[in-house]
Scaffold this motif. Structure first.
Motif, PDB file in Angstrom:
ATOM      1  N   VAL A  84       7.371  -1.578   8.918  1.00  0.00           N
ATOM      2  CA  VAL A  84       8.415  -0.688   8.385  1.00  0.00           C
ATOM      3  C   VAL A  84       8.983   0.271   9.434  1.00  0.00           C
ATOM      4  N   TYR A  85       8.430   0.276  10.644  1.00  0.00           N
ATOM      5  CA  TYR A  85       8.685   1.391  11.551  1.00  0.00           C
ATOM      6  C   TYR A  85      10.043   1.338  12.249  1.00  0.00           C
ATOM      7  N   THR A  86      10.549   0.158  12.600  1.00  0.00           N
ATOM      8  CA  THR A  86      11.872   0.142  13.237  1.00  0.00           C
ATOM      9  C   THR A  86      12.952   0.524  12.224  1.00  0.00           C
ATOM     10  N   LEU A  87      12.773   0.146  10.966  1.00  0.00           N
ATOM     11  CA  LEU A  87      13.709   0.607   9.936  1.00  0.00           C
ATOM     12  C   LEU A  87      13.644   2.123   9.817  1.00  0.00           C
ATOM     13  N   HIS A 116       0.826  -1.204   0.000  1.00  0.00           N
ATOM     14  CA  HIS A 116       0.000   0.000   0.000  1.00  0.00           C
ATOM     15  C   HIS A 116       0.866   1.263   0.000  1.00  0.00           C
ATOM     16  N   PRO A 117       0.317   2.376  -0.470  1.00  0.00           N
ATOM     17  CA  PRO A 117       1.081   3.621  -0.580  1.00  0.00           C
ATOM     18  C   PRO A 117       1.715   4.027   0.746  1.00  0.00           C
ATOM     19  N   PRO A 118       2.951   4.556   0.680  1.00  0.00           N
ATOM     20  CA  PRO A 118       3.689   4.974  -0.524  1.00  0.00           C
ATOM     21  C   PRO A 118       4.556   3.892  -1.158  1.00  0.00           C
ATOM     22  N   GLY A 119       4.311   2.637  -0.861  1.00  0.00           N
ATOM     23  CA  GLY A 119       5.019   1.558  -1.534  1.00  0.00           C
ATOM     24  C   GLY A 119       6.233   1.013  -0.805  1.00  0.00           C
ATOM     25  N   TYR A 120       6.854   1.808   0.091  1.00  0.00           N
ATOM     26  CA  TYR A 120       7.965   1.368   0.943  1.00  0.00           C
ATOM     27  C   TYR A 120       9.048   0.612   0.160  1.00  0.00           C
ATOM     28  N   PRO A 121       9.597   1.189  -0.907  1.00  0.00           N
ATOM     29  CA  PRO A 121      10.535   0.424  -1.745  1.00  0.00           C
ATOM     30  C   PRO A 121      11.805   0.000  -1.016  1.00  0.00           C
ATOM     31  N   LEU A 122      12.321   0.833  -0.101  1.00  0.00           N
ATOM     32  CA  LEU A 122      13.538   0.441   0.610  1.00  0.00           C
ATOM     33  C   LEU A 122      13.279  -0.789   1.468  1.00  0.00           C
ATOM     34  N   GLY A 130      15.932   7.358   3.747  1.00  0.00           N
ATOM     35  CA  GLY A 130      14.912   7.105   4.768  1.00  0.00           C
ATOM     36  C   GLY A 130      13.512   7.367   4.241  1.00  0.00           C
ATOM     37  N   ALA A 131      13.389   8.393   3.390  1.00  0.00           N
ATOM     38  CA  ALA A 131      12.082   8.678   2.790  1.00  0.00           C
ATOM     39  C   ALA A 131      11.663   7.583   1.818  1.00  0.00           C
ATOM     40  N   ALA A 132      12.630   6.817   1.299  1.00  0.00           N
ATOM     41  CA  ALA A 132      12.295   5.676   0.450  1.00  0.00           C
ATOM     42  C   ALA A 132      11.724   4.519   1.263  1.00  0.00           C
ATOM     43  N   ASN A 133      11.866   4.610   2.572  1.00  0.00           N
ATOM     44  CA  ASN A 133      11.187   3.650   3.448  1.00  0.00           C
ATOM     45  C   ASN A 133       9.814   4.177   3.831  1.00  0.00           C
ATOM     46  N   HIS A 134       9.742   5.454   4.211  1.00  0.00           N
ATOM     47  CA  HIS A 134       8.452   6.077   4.547  1.00  0.00           C
ATOM     48  C   HIS A 134       8.568   7.572   4.292  1.00  0.00           C
ATOM     49  N   THR A 135       7.567   8.121   3.620  1.00  0.00           N
ATOM     50  CA  THR A 135       7.633   9.526   3.206  1.00  0.00           C
ATOM     51  C   THR A 135       7.546  10.500   4.365  1.00  0.00           C
ATOM     52  N   VAL A 136       7.293  10.035   5.589  1.00  0.00           N
ATOM     53  CA  VAL A 136       7.293  10.952   6.725  1.00  0.00           C
ATOM     54  C   VAL A 136       8.668  11.599   6.892  1.00  0.00           C
ATOM     55  N   MET A 137       9.714  10.972   6.339  1.00  0.00           N
ATOM     56  CA  MET A 137      11.059  11.537   6.447  1.00  0.00           C
ATOM     57  C   MET A 137      11.225  12.790   5.587  1.00  0.00           C
ATOM     58  N   ILE A 138      10.346  13.026   4.632  1.00  0.00           N
ATOM     59  CA  ILE A 138      10.477  14.228   3.800  1.00  0.00           C
ATOM     60  C   ILE A 138      10.206  15.487   4.616  1.00  0.00           C
ATOM     61  N   PRO A 139       9.059  15.614   5.301  1.00  0.00           N
ATOM     62  CA  PRO A 139       8.883  16.810   6.139  1.00  0.00           C
ATOM     63  C   PRO A 139       9.890  16.882   7.279  1.00  0.00           C
ATOM     64  N   ILE A 140      10.298  15.746   7.821  1.00  0.00           N
ATOM     65  CA  ILE A 140      11.327  15.770   8.864  1.00  0.00           C
ATOM     66  C   ILE A 140      12.636  16.298   8.288  1.00  0.00           C
ATOM     67  N   GLY A 141      12.967  15.866   7.075  1.00  0.00           N
ATOM     68  CA  GLY A 141      14.185  16.355   6.440  1.00  0.00           C
ATOM     69  C   GLY A 141      14.144  17.855   6.182  1.00  0.00           C
ATOM     70  N   GLN A 145       6.325  -2.750  17.405  1.00  0.00           N
ATOM     71  CA  GLN A 145       6.709  -2.864  15.996  1.00  0.00           C
ATOM     72  C   GLN A 145       8.030  -3.599  15.801  1.00  0.00           C
ATOM     73  N   ALA A 146       8.694  -3.938  16.892  1.00  0.00           N
ATOM     74  CA  ALA A 146      10.049  -4.483  16.806  1.00  0.00           C
ATOM     75  C   ALA A 146      10.097  -6.001  16.724  1.00  0.00           C
ATOM     76  N   ASN A 147       8.962  -6.687  16.791  1.00  0.00           N
ATOM     77  CA  ASN A 147       8.990  -8.141  16.642  1.00  0.00           C
ATOM     78  C   ASN A 147       7.938  -8.646  15.652  1.00  0.00           C
TER      79      ASN A 147
END
Length: 681
Positions: A128-131, A50-56, A165-176, A122-124
């Protein structure tokens, strides 16, 4: 050997190893509820989740799941989350130790992150969240180096890692973007270094290159191809999660305070109470020695993007979307502990009691090693299907687990799984409902004009002609591990268990309405936090003649979701509650008159082929006039049409108990009895 011993004395290494063991022992052997089945399927088969696809995550997961020769694929990807989580814990400890200079503070902060409920949850399991937290802490580590050296290469490396990191989850874009603003505040002269800025921007874009995987892989039409992002328009829709914005909770500025209050209330549990008190000490103690603005930027950007985009469930049930903010605040709490360390003297070791105590208090909540509920539900469903069936599936905890079982474990390859929860519409099908049966995991709610009926058969609804009775499927009374107190249950697990018992009730309603109502009560109690489940339960209560329970369930649904339920229909429980209240307040018609109305409706429904609805109308007629012989005559007719001879005979005998000389009832009973004795159909 000496180097190894020296490294093991380091807090980050020990913290990472301890966290890994803590996470690894709780990994479920089977697939977990929610997104896990979809993500594991995508990683194993190189699909598009599902979006955003989590390619990493998908690309790393593909390599990891095919190289690690241990356990099931689901377990391997749970192990991947544990490794990422442990690495994040180690990096946090390293940052606190490097900046604060205190091993005790570093160990305490690492422990707080490891036992934070949202992080541990999320760690067991395959998520995608621990990554994501690991990538954030890698970026902060590189920015710490840049702050110390003012080396352009470190800044460019941080930009690349932000893109990755944004290639794992786009939340890293506004954080960046927020971190970039802090960098410019720290070094205003950077504005004039155009080459450095251009190099940083180019590095960030290079980090985003894994997103090219989505259109390239989509052109190969993988089994899991969410959004079909082959064209620029569909690719952009997946990248921006365009289909999710309609679900957001915040519709105006007036909605923000309740979101902020809920997030603030979560901090006590996520930071362990005392950890929250250490946050202001970290800010006060290090604001002149280290750019704590980096951490403030992460918190503000994370909370802002989740609040603007999140649904009610995202904001108030699952706090995992705030993990970057929690990690930043825990790092700040670690700096607060470092500032406090020399002031505590010999009592400083007491800081470690907090995370150690929370390990023992919370372990049972996150030990999922015995979890089998999702796997058992979907296996039971698949095993009940006839050969060469179609199964139209939806709901994350059902469809995604079915995807995993069919595409990864290759269970029931003869079943054609239609991804209704992903594709939103059934493909055009040409099928024989008897030879190649069609099933739905959820009621398609066809109208009376539909040529087929959808009737509950086990854990699915089968499309059947009006003259074909539904087959009987035996269901277990509970799912594997459902009643085991050692198996932790969350919102999604309870929702799945509630759905299981609701399906049991719907199957039993054909023969034993009172027992079906009791099981529906159980289903509503288990899934009492799920507004959609309560809404559906209210409709069943109403159909089965329990208006009082229908009002109770609909009132709970309206309280949980004052607005519309998720989905395109725009259903508001509050509006239906008003209708139920009006029905309850209306004076009942005379018994004979009211019963005749429902008898007429039952006859019309039976003629239209909707025998389930006809049975519901007969229940209402019987409730109004239990001595009306026509009720039992009609009930016998419907049972006979359904192929249930025993139920038809029982209904005729009930009617004859009221009127022993009724000619039609007696003649029909004799005919059915003779047929039963001779074995005729």
């Amino acid at each position: 050997m000496n180097r190894l011993l020296d490294s093991l004395r380091q807090v980050p290494v020990l913290a990472g190893l301890g966290a890994f063991l803590l996470f690894a022992v709780g990994i479920p052997q089977t697939i977990y509820v929610g997104d896990s089945g979809e993500l594991v399927t995508a990683a194993w088969t190189l699909g598009i989740p599902h979006p955003p696809g989590y390619p990493l995550y998908v690309l790393l997961g593909y390599v990891w799941s095919h190289l690690v020769p241990l356990g099931s694929v689901a377990w391997r990807m749970g192990l991947f989350s544990a490794v990422c989580g442990a690495a994040a814990v180690a990096l946090l400890a390293r940052l606190v130790w490097r900046v604060g200079g205190s091993r005790i503070a570093a160990a305490m902060a690492a422990g707080l992150l490891a036992v934070a409920p949202s992080f541990w949850s999320q760690a067991n399991v395959p998520r995608v969240y621990t990554l994501g937290v690991l990538m954030l802490l890698v970026v902060l580590t590189v920015l710490d180096r840049w702050y110390e050296t003012r080396d352009d290469r470190s800044l460019i490396a941080a930009a690349f890692l932000l893109g990755l990191g944004a290639a794992n989850h786009t939340v890293m874009i506004p954080i960046g973007l927020a971190l970039g603003c802090v960098v410019l505040l720290q070094e205003p002269g950077l504005w004039r270094r155009v080459r450095t800025l251009a190099a940083a921007l180019g590095a960030a874009l290079a980090g985003l290159l894994p997103y090219l995987y989505l259109p390239l892989r989509s052109r190969q039409d993988p089994t899991l191809d969410w959004g079909d992002p082959e064209t620029p328009e569909r690719f952009w829709a997946v990248l921006t999660r365009s289909g999710y914005w309609d679900r957001r909770f915040v519709e105006s500025w007036s909605d923000l305070p309740v979101v902020i209050v809920d997030w603030a209330q979560s901090l006590g549990a996520e930071l362990g109470g005392i950890g929250l008190l250490l946050v202001p000490l970290g800010w006060i103690g290090y604001r002149r020695r280290w750019p704590v603005g980096f951490l403030a930027a992460v918190v503000l950007a994370n909370v802002a993007v989740v609040a603007s985009h999140g649904s009610r469930q995202d904001l108030f049930i699952w706090h995992r979307y705030y993990l970057p903010a929690y990690a930043a605040l825990i790092l700040l709490a670690g700096l607060g502990a470092a500032w406090l360390r020399p002031r505590l003297g010999r009592f400083a070791l007491g800081l470690l009691l907090l995370p150690l105590g929370l390990v023992f208090l919370r372990f049972g909540d996150f030990d999922r090693s015995r979890f089998q509920i999702a796997d058992d539900f979907s296996r039971t469903l698949l095993e009940s299907l006839p050969p060469n069936s179609y199964l139209a599936a939806q709901d994350d905890s059902i469809l995604f687990v079915l995807l995993y079982l069919t595409e990864v474990e290759h269970l029931r390859p003869d079943v054609d799984l239609l991804q209704l929860g992903i594709d939103d519409a059934l493909p055009e099908l040409r099928f024989d409902p008897v030879e190649t049966p069609l099933f739905f995991t959820h009621d398609p709610n066809w109208g009376p004009e539909a040529p087929l009926r959808a009737l509950p058969v086990g854990l699915a609804f089968q499309a059947l002609p009006a003259d074909v009775p539904p087959p009987d499927v035996d269901l277990p009374e509970t799912l594997a591990g459902e009643e085991d107190p050692r198996v932790p249950r969350d919102y999604l697990t309870d929702s799945l268990i509630g759905h299981f018992h609701m399906m049991r009730a719907r199957n039993l309603a054909r023969d034993d309405r009172s027992r079906a109502l009791a099981i529906l009560d159980r289903a509503s109690e288990v899934a009492a936090d799920n507004a959609v489940h309560l809404y559906n339960a209210a409709l069943l209560y109403q159909r089965w003649g329990r208006l009082d329970r229908a009002r109770e369930a609909m009132a709970l649904a309206a309280a949980l979701e004052p607005r519309q339920l998720p989905g395109p229909a725009g259903i508001r429980p509050s509006e239906l509650l008003i209708e139920l209240e009006r029905a309850a307040a209306a004076p009942p018609p005379p018994a004979d008159e009211g019963a005749s109305i429902w008898l007429d409706r039952a006859e019309a429904a039976a003629r239209a082929g909707d025998l389930e609805k006809a049975g519901t109308f007969l229940d209402r007629a019987e409730a109004l006039d239990p001595r009306n012989v026509l009720v039992y005559q009609y009930r016998a007719n419907i049972a006979a049409l359904s192929g249930d001879r025993e139920a038809a005979i029982a209904a005729l005998r009930q009617g004859l108990a009221l009127e022993p000389d009724h000619p039609i009832l007696r003649r029909n009973l004799e005919a059915l009895t003779r047929a039963s004795d001779s074995g005729e159909q």
